[in-house]
Design a protein around this motif. Sequence first.
Motif, PDB file in Angstrom:
ATOM      1  N   SER A   1       0.800  -1.237   0.000  1.00 61.91           N
ATOM      2  CA  SER A   1       0.000   0.000   0.000  1.00 61.91           C
ATOM      3  C   SER A   1       0.826   1.277   0.000  1.00 61.91           C
ATOM      4  O   SER A   1       0.284   2.368  -0.142  1.00 61.91           O
ATOM      5  N   GLY A   2       2.132   1.153   0.192  1.00 60.34           N
ATOM      6  CA  GLY A   2       2.960   2.334   0.393  1.00 60.34           C
ATOM      7  C   GLY A   2       3.202   2.610   1.866  1.00 60.34           C
ATOM      8  O   GLY A   2       4.014   3.465   2.212  1.00 60.34           O
ATOM      9  N   ALA A   3       2.481   1.901   2.736  1.00 63.11           N
ATOM     10  CA  ALA A   3       2.666   2.003   4.194  1.00 63.11           C
ATOM     11  C   ALA A   3       2.580   3.435   4.694  1.00 63.11           C
ATOM     12  O   ALA A   3       3.464   3.922   5.379  1.00 63.11           O
ATOM     13  N   HIS A   4       1.472   4.114   4.386  1.00 69.49           N
ATOM     14  CA  HIS A   4       1.275   5.465   4.898  1.00 69.49           C
ATOM     15  C   HIS A   4       0.941   5.418   6.389  1.00 69.49           C
ATOM     16  O   HIS A   4       1.569   6.095   7.195  1.00 69.49           O
ATOM     17  N   PHE A   5      -0.123   4.689   6.726  1.00 72.79           N
ATOM     18  CA  PHE A   5      -0.616   4.562   8.114  1.00 72.79           C
ATOM     19  C   PHE A   5      -0.873   5.930   8.745  1.00 72.79           C
ATOM     20  O   PHE A   5      -0.908   6.053   9.970  1.00 72.79           O
ATOM     21  N   ASN A   6      -1.100   6.953   7.932  1.00 70.11           N
ATOM     22  CA  ASN A   6      -1.115   8.323   8.434  1.00 70.11           C
ATOM     23  C   ASN A   6      -1.834   9.228   7.433  1.00 70.11           C
ATOM     24  O   ASN A   6      -1.358   9.385   6.301  1.00 70.11           O
ATOM     25  N   PRO A   7      -2.971   9.835   7.801  1.00 70.54           N
ATOM     26  CA  PRO A   7      -3.687  10.704   6.875  1.00 70.54           C
ATOM     27  C   PRO A   7      -2.865  11.881   6.366  1.00 70.54           C
ATOM     28  O   PRO A   7      -3.059  12.326   5.230  1.00 70.54           O
ATOM     29  N   ALA A   8      -1.951  12.395   7.180  1.00 64.55           N
ATOM     30  CA  ALA A   8      -1.130  13.517   6.731  1.00 64.55           C
ATOM     31  C   ALA A   8      -0.181  13.079   5.615  1.00 64.55           C
ATOM     32  O   ALA A   8       0.056  13.814   4.650  1.00 64.55           O
ATOM     33  N   VAL A   9       0.365  11.883   5.728  1.00 64.54           N
ATOM     34  CA  VAL A   9       1.232  11.342   4.678  1.00 64.54           C
ATOM     35  C   VAL A   9       0.418  11.061   3.422  1.00 64.54           C
ATOM     36  O   VAL A   9       0.858  11.351   2.303  1.00 64.54           O
ATOM     37  N   THR A  10      -0.770  10.512   3.605  1.00 62.24           N
ATOM     38  CA  THR A  10      -1.647  10.260   2.457  1.00 62.24           C
ATOM     39  C   THR A  10      -1.980  11.564   1.737  1.00 62.24           C
ATOM     40  O   THR A  10      -1.992  11.623   0.498  1.00 62.24           O
ATOM     41  N   LEU A  11      -2.253  12.637   2.481  1.00 63.41           N
ATOM     42  CA  LEU A  11      -2.521  13.939   1.867  1.00 63.41           C
ATOM     43  C   LEU A  11      -1.337  14.396   1.026  1.00 63.41           C
ATOM     44  O   LEU A  11      -1.513  14.898  -0.092  1.00 63.41           O
ATOM     45  N   VAL A  12      -0.134  14.214   1.536  1.00 67.78           N
ATOM     46  CA  VAL A  12       1.068  14.617   0.800  1.00 67.78           C
ATOM     47  C   VAL A  12       1.149  13.890  -0.542  1.00 67.78           C
ATOM     48  O   VAL A  12       1.388  14.504  -1.590  1.00 67.78           O
ATOM     49  N   PHE A  13       0.917  12.588  -0.538  1.00 63.80           N
ATOM     50  CA  PHE A  13       1.019  11.832  -1.788  1.00 63.80           C
ATOM     51  C   PHE A  13      -0.147  12.118  -2.726  1.00 63.80           C
ATOM     52  O   PHE A  13       0.004  12.039  -3.954  1.00 63.80           O
ATOM     53  N   ALA A  14      -1.303  12.479  -2.174  1.00 62.92           N
ATOM     54  CA  ALA A  14      -2.417  12.896  -3.028  1.00 62.92           C
ATOM     55  C   ALA A  14      -2.095  14.231  -3.699  1.00 62.92           C
ATOM     56  O   ALA A  14      -2.364  14.422  -4.889  1.00 62.92           O
TER      57      ALA A  14
ATOM     58  N   LEU B   1      -7.779  17.154  20.512  1.00 59.62           N
ATOM     59  CA  LEU B   1      -7.458  16.631  19.182  1.00 59.62           C
ATOM     60  C   LEU B   1      -7.392  17.696  18.077  1.00 59.62           C
ATOM     61  O   LEU B   1      -6.472  17.655  17.250  1.00 59.62           O
ATOM     62  N   PRO B   2      -8.357  18.639  17.995  1.00 62.79           N
ATOM     63  CA  PRO B   2      -8.325  19.575  16.861  1.00 62.79           C
ATOM     64  C   PRO B   2      -6.999  20.320  16.719  1.00 62.79           C
ATOM     65  O   PRO B   2      -6.479  20.447  15.600  1.00 62.79           O
ATOM     66  N   GLY B   3      -6.438  20.788  17.831  1.00 64.31           N
ATOM     67  CA  GLY B   3      -5.162  21.498  17.758  1.00 64.31           C
ATOM     68  C   GLY B   3      -4.054  20.604  17.251  1.00 64.31           C
ATOM     69  O   GLY B   3      -3.226  21.018  16.421  1.00 64.31           O
ATOM     70  N   PHE B   4      -4.016  19.363  17.736  1.00 66.91           N
ATOM     71  CA  PHE B   4      -2.987  18.416  17.297  1.00 66.91           C
ATOM     72  C   PHE B   4      -3.137  18.091  15.816  1.00 66.91           C
ATOM     73  O   PHE B   4      -2.165  18.112  15.047  1.00 66.91           O
ATOM     74  N   ILE B   5      -4.353  17.776  15.405  1.00 60.58           N
ATOM     75  CA  ILE B   5      -4.570  17.357  14.026  1.00 60.58           C
ATOM     76  C   ILE B   5      -4.281  18.493  13.047  1.00 60.58           C
ATOM     77  O   ILE B   5      -3.637  18.292  12.007  1.00 60.58           O
ATOM     78  N   LEU B   6      -4.732  19.706  13.380  1.00 60.15           N
ATOM     79  CA  LEU B   6      -4.450  20.848  12.519  1.00 60.15           C
ATOM     80  C   LEU B   6      -2.947  21.083  12.406  1.00 60.15           C
ATOM     81  O   LEU B   6      -2.411  21.312  11.309  1.00 60.15           O
ATOM     82  N   ALA B   7      -2.249  20.995  13.521  1.00 59.60           N
ATOM     83  CA  ALA B   7      -0.793  21.192  13.515  1.00 59.60           C
ATOM     84  C   ALA B   7      -0.102  20.124  12.684  1.00 59.60           C
ATOM     85  O   ALA B   7       0.861  20.410  11.949  1.00 59.60           O
ATOM     86  N   GLU B   8      -0.574  18.892  12.774  1.00 58.62           N
ATOM     87  CA  GLU B   8       0.032  17.794  12.004  1.00 58.62           C
ATOM     88  C   GLU B   8      -0.140  18.001  10.504  1.00 58.62           C
ATOM     89  O   GLU B   8       0.818  17.828   9.726  1.00 58.62           O
ATOM     90  N   PHE B   9      -1.333  18.392  10.090  1.00 57.00           N
ATOM     91  CA  PHE B   9      -1.551  18.636   8.656  1.00 57.00           C
ATOM     92  C   PHE B   9      -0.748  19.846   8.179  1.00 57.00           C
ATOM     93  O   PHE B   9      -0.159  19.817   7.089  1.00 57.00           O
ATOM     94  N   CYS B  10      -0.697  20.893   8.988  1.00 54.88           N
ATOM     95  CA  CYS B  10       0.081  22.080   8.599  1.00 54.88           C
ATOM     96  C   CYS B  10       1.562  21.732   8.477  1.00 54.88           C
ATOM     97  O   CYS B  10       2.237  22.130   7.514  1.00 54.88           O
TER      98      CYS B  10
END
Length: 232
Positions: free
Chosen positions: A64-77, A195-204
């Motif tokens: 699968s590419g071993a993303h295991f991470n929505p932020a990584v998946t966003l990068v490849f998208a 969670l919202p602060g963490f998730i937003l920071a991770e995507f940014c």
Amino acid sequence: MLAFDLPRRLVAEGLGTALLVATVVGSGIMAETLTKDVALALLGNTLPTGAILVVLITILGPISGAHFNPAVTLVFALKRELSVGTGLLYVLAQIAGGIVGTIMAHLMFALPILDVSLKARTGSSQWFAEGIAAFGLVATILAGIRFQKDAIPWLVGLYITAAYWFTASTSFANPAVAIARSLTNTFSGIRPHDLPGFILAEFCGALVGLAVMSWLLRPERDAPALNPEAQL
């Protein structure tokens, strides 16, 4: 192009995220059970996480590419190496897998199947740390793919091992893992309303990592070709 069909790729993403979270949560419970020394407990949480990443990326990366991470998946998208539709399915598989991973860890240690976390993790320093953690993860992946693709499992495992200790947030760097960790009131937990602060920071952090590394790794197309005779 990946040689595996989408259903198997989604199972690989879900399974990998489940085993990752089971390791993060389970090792945290074990560490907390064995010692009251917070630094030693963190070490007991860190080493298994880095180790399992090496294993999971090695065995599931070819599927699968071993993303295991929505932020990584966003990068490849965004790099157009993954379609939007497939990316969304990856994210759903990762989130579902992460929750299953928490359940697995709880069942192994005879805890309630899910237990909402009460552990506070918030504030600008924590959010900044998560941005740095995600930035470094994306930089590690993209540069690793460019220069040493076979070393990616070790590079990511070692980066996360280090980031557990140099970031104030202990480097979640992963929205799916953060969501899963909000459902365990143990050593590795995080309150749901943090969670919202963490998730937003991770995507940014991931987006900044993509932007910086895209520039840094871009071939210098306008550089003049070297003349072998000029080297004589």
